[in-house]
Each structure stands twice: as structure tokens, then as C-alpha cells.
Scaffold this motif. Structure first.
Motif, PDB file in Angstrom:
ATOM      1  N   ALA A  11       0.827  -1.209   0.000  1.00 28.73           N
ATOM      2  CA  ALA A  11       0.000   0.000   0.000  1.00 28.73           C
ATOM      3  C   ALA A  11       0.863   1.262   0.000  1.00 28.73           C
ATOM      4  N   ALA A  12       2.093   1.142   0.497  1.00 30.92           N
ATOM      5  CA  ALA A  12       2.994   2.299   0.554  1.00 30.92           C
ATOM      6  C   ALA A  12       3.822   2.455  -0.715  1.00 30.92           C
ATOM      7  N   ASP A  13       3.601   1.646  -1.729  1.00 30.70           N
ATOM      8  CA  ASP A  13       4.377   1.724  -2.970  1.00 30.70           C
ATOM      9  C   ASP A  13       4.307   3.136  -3.552  1.00 30.70           C
ATOM     10  N   GLY A  14       5.466   3.710  -3.812  1.00 32.60           N
ATOM     11  CA  GLY A  14       5.525   5.063  -4.350  1.00 32.60           C
ATOM     12  C   GLY A  14       5.355   6.147  -3.306  1.00 32.60           C
ATOM     13  N   GLY A  15       5.130   5.744  -2.060  1.00 33.13           N
ATOM     14  CA  GLY A  15       4.898   6.717  -0.999  1.00 33.13           C
ATOM     15  C   GLY A  15       5.827   6.509   0.179  1.00 33.13           C
ATOM     16  N   MET A  16       5.284   6.690   1.370  1.00 28.08           N
ATOM     17  CA  MET A  16       6.097   6.621   2.586  1.00 28.08           C
ATOM     18  C   MET A  16       5.471   5.661   3.587  1.00 28.08           C
ATOM     19  N   LEU A  17       6.318   4.842   4.192  1.00 27.04           N
ATOM     20  CA  LEU A  17       5.902   3.901   5.230  1.00 27.04           C
ATOM     21  C   LEU A  17       6.513   4.343   6.552  1.00 27.04           C
ATOM     22  N   PHE A  18       5.672   4.618   7.533  1.00 30.56           N
ATOM     23  CA  PHE A  18       6.141   4.985   8.856  1.00 30.56           C
ATOM     24  C   PHE A  18       5.891   3.825   9.806  1.00 30.56           C
ATOM     25  N   LEU A  19       6.956   3.200  10.265  1.00 31.38           N
ATOM     26  CA  LEU A  19       6.874   2.077  11.199  1.00 31.38           C
ATOM     27  C   LEU A  19       7.207   2.589  12.597  1.00 31.38           C
TER      28      LEU A  19
END
Length: 525
Positions: free
Chosen positions: A282-290
Motif C-alpha cells: 500500500a505504501a508503494d511510491g509513498g512513505m511507510l512509517f513504522l
């Protein structure tokens, strides 16, 4: 007397070859035209050319033609072997070697780099080397004139790469940089110097790097909020096109963690009736905040490392890899180095996310920012509730005095401050927060922090003047919140200790407490 001017440039294998025989004099040829400028006399031309017989022959003809038109110009030919003039690495390396070996003498000569000739790759490399000052020169560009038609001399334009000389450009750059930093701070004019420096670094890294970031700070310090702002900043600069996906790793457990993060194939486990993409996709091309990345299990850590490094991974129960190109921001309030040492966090994953680590101080370490955040929270309340609320002057002074006092723990950091302001704004009649509301809220906070009963048992044992009571109560509050006698002493004597050659904070505090028959063990007990 002006210094001699030296120009450096490529032979134009197409433009410099125009015209045959005597007809060539009627055509604009950039290397020749450069040496025909009345306002820009060239004393020496360093002409770089290929190694083929055709290139060498053309270079010699151009040298002879320049001699006939501009006898003052010395032309030096340099054979530059390039296998592929469109290969950036090869061209940059060759020109870097040329620049490194050239005997520049900036005190005796001025230098120009001619960027009209050569491939586009060569022109880019000239620009980069000149901007980085490997070539202590200005750029010069030649072009044919429109009028009079057919003028073979054309025209020349100097390009100065010192952008600081161009006030509108420099001002615009500073303004855009300030706007980016203001976005990261949500428009809050923070007064904490350390936090301002951190934001400046985050802004530069965010716009220049795709590497993971690690935000370290206590719960409520604003890690999630800042990560969202970084995503907004990068989207605004067209560096990201995808969504912001936030995951609290502390809420992920067992197979549910693998499925939530990496997705699963249909039938991967009992109840998996349909395939699931997972949050990484779902974060493809965007940002993932873990957030709280230190809570991930060993299997999830291994999968995450592969996804970060290779941009692909296997969903749970799948036999085919999927791809996802995301930028990672990780958050934690734990000491990940300690978790690596104890074996509960992978060392290679820590190394991968630790390239850019930024520590976010809690509210107790940024007390000077409480007042601007009060205003920010009231503005947010007004937007969300469509109701404007303000402090009375004395009420605001009372609240700020308490908020800045050492007894105010702010364990929940900015999240707790936000909740406190929201309570007062909600209860405020006629849109005004008065002193009674502030005292009521201070009571709530003191009760939540367990301050009401901290000092009373020790104070109740003796009769003291009000002055001593208030002073001792404040000292006991600091002691309760400190890890050691020395730490408490450093806080209490922060100013006066600077005047002492050998400050002994612990001893000064011990003597003060002894006046009231108190010691460290009894206070902490």
C-alpha cells in the motif's frame, strides 16, 4: 592590467565541421566564434577532441582557422580517448582527470569553460565540475546571432555559478527553505535551538536522500506527526506520489503481523479466504512509517530488511515475489543499540535504518516551546470545533508558570499538552479560559502525575515556615524525578554551579536535606 583569459572546451564534431573549403567561413562554428568576440578576447584555447583521424584533422583545421582570425589566441590540442561520449561515468571521469592534472593558476589567469560543444553528457559534466570548483572557472555559451543574418562570429554569454550574487534567486531559495522547515514544524515558531537545528537537518535530508530515517524520542514527542509532514514536503516537491502509511508495530502479533505488513496469498493460513496486499504494498511510491519498530519480531525484521534493500518480498504463503518501492521512516522510544546487544533486534537491520537518526526531545526538554504550542492547539481547536477560545492574561500566566515548573512532568509530552488545552477550551464559557479553569486543570495534571502526595508525608512531620515549606516541596519534587542525587543537584544548582571551579552538587544537596533530617534513601523510599 587584466589577466589573460583561457578557455577550455570540446571540439564540436558537428557544429565545428560546417561548410567545406572556403564556404566554411560563411558558417557559424562555435569554437572559432568563441575566439572572434571583440568584448571577450581569448588568449588561449584548450581544445579537447577525439582520437580518430577525422577528429584530429578537424581539430587541426579549427586551430589553423583560429590562428588566421585571432593571431593572439594560442590553441592547444588535447586528445581525449572516450569509448562512449554518452556514458556519464566515463565522460565525468575523463574530465575530472583532465581538471585534476591541469596547472590552473588563478592569480595569473582567468578561466572559462565553453559548454556549447560536446554531447549533452559532456555539458552536464562541465557544469558539475565547475560548480564543485574542480574547474576554477566561469561558464561561457556561444550562439549564432539572428541579426545580422549569417554573422559567423555570433555572440557569447558568460554564466556565473555563484548564485549568492543573484539576490532574487538567493532570497527565493532561502524563502523556500524556510517554508519547508515551517511545514515540518506545522508553522509553530519553536524557540528551542537544538530542535530547530534538528528540523533544518531533517529538511535537507528529506529533500536530498531516499535513505531510511530513524526518529528517536519518547511517546507523544511528535514522531508520527513529523513523519507525516516529511511525506507532505516530499509530495510537494514531486519526490513521492504514493500514500502515507502508518503502522504501530507494537500492535502487531504473530501471523497477523506478517499478513498485515507483507500481505498473504489466498489459503496461506486458516481463515485466509482471500489474498491481501499488505501495508508495504500500500505504501508503494509513498512513505511507510513504522512506529515502535523495535517491537517487531525476528521474522518480520528479516522480511523488512529484504524489502528495504531489494524493494521486493514474498507475501505470506505466496510463491511469487511482489514489488514495492517506498521510503521508510522508523520511530522508536527504545534504545535499539541495547536491543541489538541483547539479541532482540537485528544488527543488519539497525545498520540499514540508522543512516539518518534524529532525536526528538520530549516536552520537558523543550519547555520554551510550551507557549507557541498553546497558541497552536487553540487554533487547531478553533478549526475543528468552529469555536474561537482564548486565555485571559492572568490565566495564561498561571498556566505557563506551572507548565515551566520542575514539578510539571509532561510524561505524555506534546500529546498530553494537547489534551490539557482541549479540556480547558471545551469547558471555557464565552470562549475565555479563566484562572479558575486553569487551577482546575492544574489539579487534574498534578493528580495524574501523582504530585499531590509526593511531599506531604515528609513535610507533615515538622512545623516549617511557609517559605521553607514551598522551597523544600520544590526540592523534593526535583529529587523524586531524578535518577540520582548528583542529577538532582545539577538541576537545582544549574546556574550557581557554573561559578564554581569544582562544583559538588550532590554534597550541596545532601547538606540542604540534612537540615530537615532527610536523606536521599528516605526521599526515594
Amino acid at each position: 592590467m587584466s589577466k589573460p583569459t583561457v578557455a577550455i572546451g570540446f571540439l564540436g564534431t558537428t557544429l565545428d565541421r560546417k561548410g567545406k573549403g572556403a564556404n566554411r567561413w560563411n558558417h557559424w562554428r562555435p569554437s572559432v566564434a568563441l575566439c572572434q568576440q571583440p568584448d571577450l578576447p581569448i588568449d588561449r584555447l584548450e581544445l579537447l577532441h577525439g582520437t580518430t583521424a577525422r577528429d584530429i584533422g578537424l581539430a587541426e583545421r579549427i586551430r589553423d582557422d583560429i590562428r588566421s582570425l585571432s593571431p593572439r589566441t594560442e590553441v592547444r590540442l588535447h586528445s581525449l580517448p572516450l569509448t562512449n561520449p554518452w556514458d556519464f561515468e566515463e565522460v565525468y571521469g575523463a574530465l575530472h582527470d583532465f581538471a585534476s592534472g591541469y596547472p590552473f593558476d588563478t592569480e595569473a589567469e582567468d578561466y572559462l569553460v565553453h559548454i556549447t560543444t560536446g554531447t549533452h553528457v559532456a555539458q552536464i559534466c562541465w557544469f558539475l565540475l565547475t560548480e564543485a570548483r574542480y574547474l576554477p572557472a566561469r561558464l561561457v555559451q556561444t550562439a549564432p546571432r539572428r541579426e545580422p543574418e549569417g554573422d559567423p562570429a555570433g555572440q557569447a554569454t558568460l554564466i556565473d555559478l555563484d548564485l549568492s550574487r543573484y539576490d532574487p534567486i538567493a532570497s527565493r531559495f532561502r524563502r523556500e527553505q524556510a517554508e519547508a522547515q515551517s511545514l515540518l514544524k506545522a508553522g509553530i515558531a519553536t524557540r528551542n535551538a537544538d530542535f530547530n537545528r534538528t528540523i533544518e537537518q531533517i529538511e535537507r535530508v528529506a529533500l536530498r536522500s531516499k535513505a531510511p530515517m530513524l526518529l528517536v524520542g519518547p511517546t507523544g514527542a511528535g514522531k508520527s506527526f513529523l513523519a507525516r509532514r516529511v511525506h507532505e514536503l516530499k509530495r510537494g516537491r514531486h519526490q513521492l506520489t504514493g500514500r502515507f502509511i502508518e503502522v504501530n508495530c507494537a500492535t502487531l502479533r504473530g501471523d497477523g503481523a506478517m499478513s498485515a505488513l507483507f500481505g498473504h496469498a489466498k489459503g496461506a493460513f486458516t481463515g485466509a479466504q482471500n489474498a491481501r496486499d499488505g501495508l508495504l504494498r500500500a505504501a508503494d511510491g509513498g512513505m511507510l512509517f513504522l512506529d515502535e519498530i523495535g517491537e517487531l519480531g525476528a521474522d518480520e525484521q528479516a522480511m523488512l530488511l529484504k524489502a528495504i534493500e531489494e524493494k521486493r518480498f514474498f507475501p505470506l504463503g505466496a510463491d511469487r515475489e511482489v514489488q514495492s518501492d517506498f521510503q521508510l521512516i522508523a520511530g522508536t522510544h527504545r534504545d535499539l543499540r541495547a536491543k541489538v546487544a541483547e539479541g532482540s533486534f537485528r544488527e543488519d537491520l539497525f545498520a540499514r535504518i540508522n543512516l539518518w537518526t534524529f532525536a526528538l526531545p520530549g516536552l520537558a526538554q523543550r519547555r520554551e516551546d510550551i507557549e507557541p504550542n498553546l497558541d497552536f492547539e487553540l487554533q487547531r481547536h478553533a478549526r475543528e470545533q468552529n469555536r474561537q477560545v482564548r486565555f485571559n492574561l492572568e490565566a495564561k500566566r498561571r498556566y505557563l508558570a506551572f507548565a515551566h515548573a520542575s514539578e510539571a512532568r509532561w510524561a505524555g509530552n506534546f500529546r498530553e499538552l494537547s489534551a490539557s488545552v482541549t479540556r480547558m477550551a471545551t469547558l471555557a464559557d464565552s470562549g475565555r479560559i479563566d484562572e479558575a479553569l486553569v487551577e482546575e486543570e492544574i489539579g487534574r495534571l498534578r493528580h495524574a502525575w501523582g504530585l499531590e502526595s509526593v511531599a506531604e508525608p515528609l513535610l507533615a512531620e515538622r512545623e516549617l515556615d511557609l517559605f521553607d515549606q514551598l522551597q523544600l516541596q520544590a526540592v523534593l519534587q526535583v529529587c523524586r524525578g531524578a535518577a540520582s542525587l548528583s542529577e538532582a543537584g545539577r538541576q537545582l544548582f544549574a546556574v550557581s554551579r557554573q561559578e564554581k571551579e569544582k562544583p559538588n552538587d550532590a554534597d550541596r544537596l545532601r547538606k540542604y536535606l540534612a537540615r530537615f533530617d532527610l536523606d536521599w534513601k528516605r526521599i526515594k523510599g
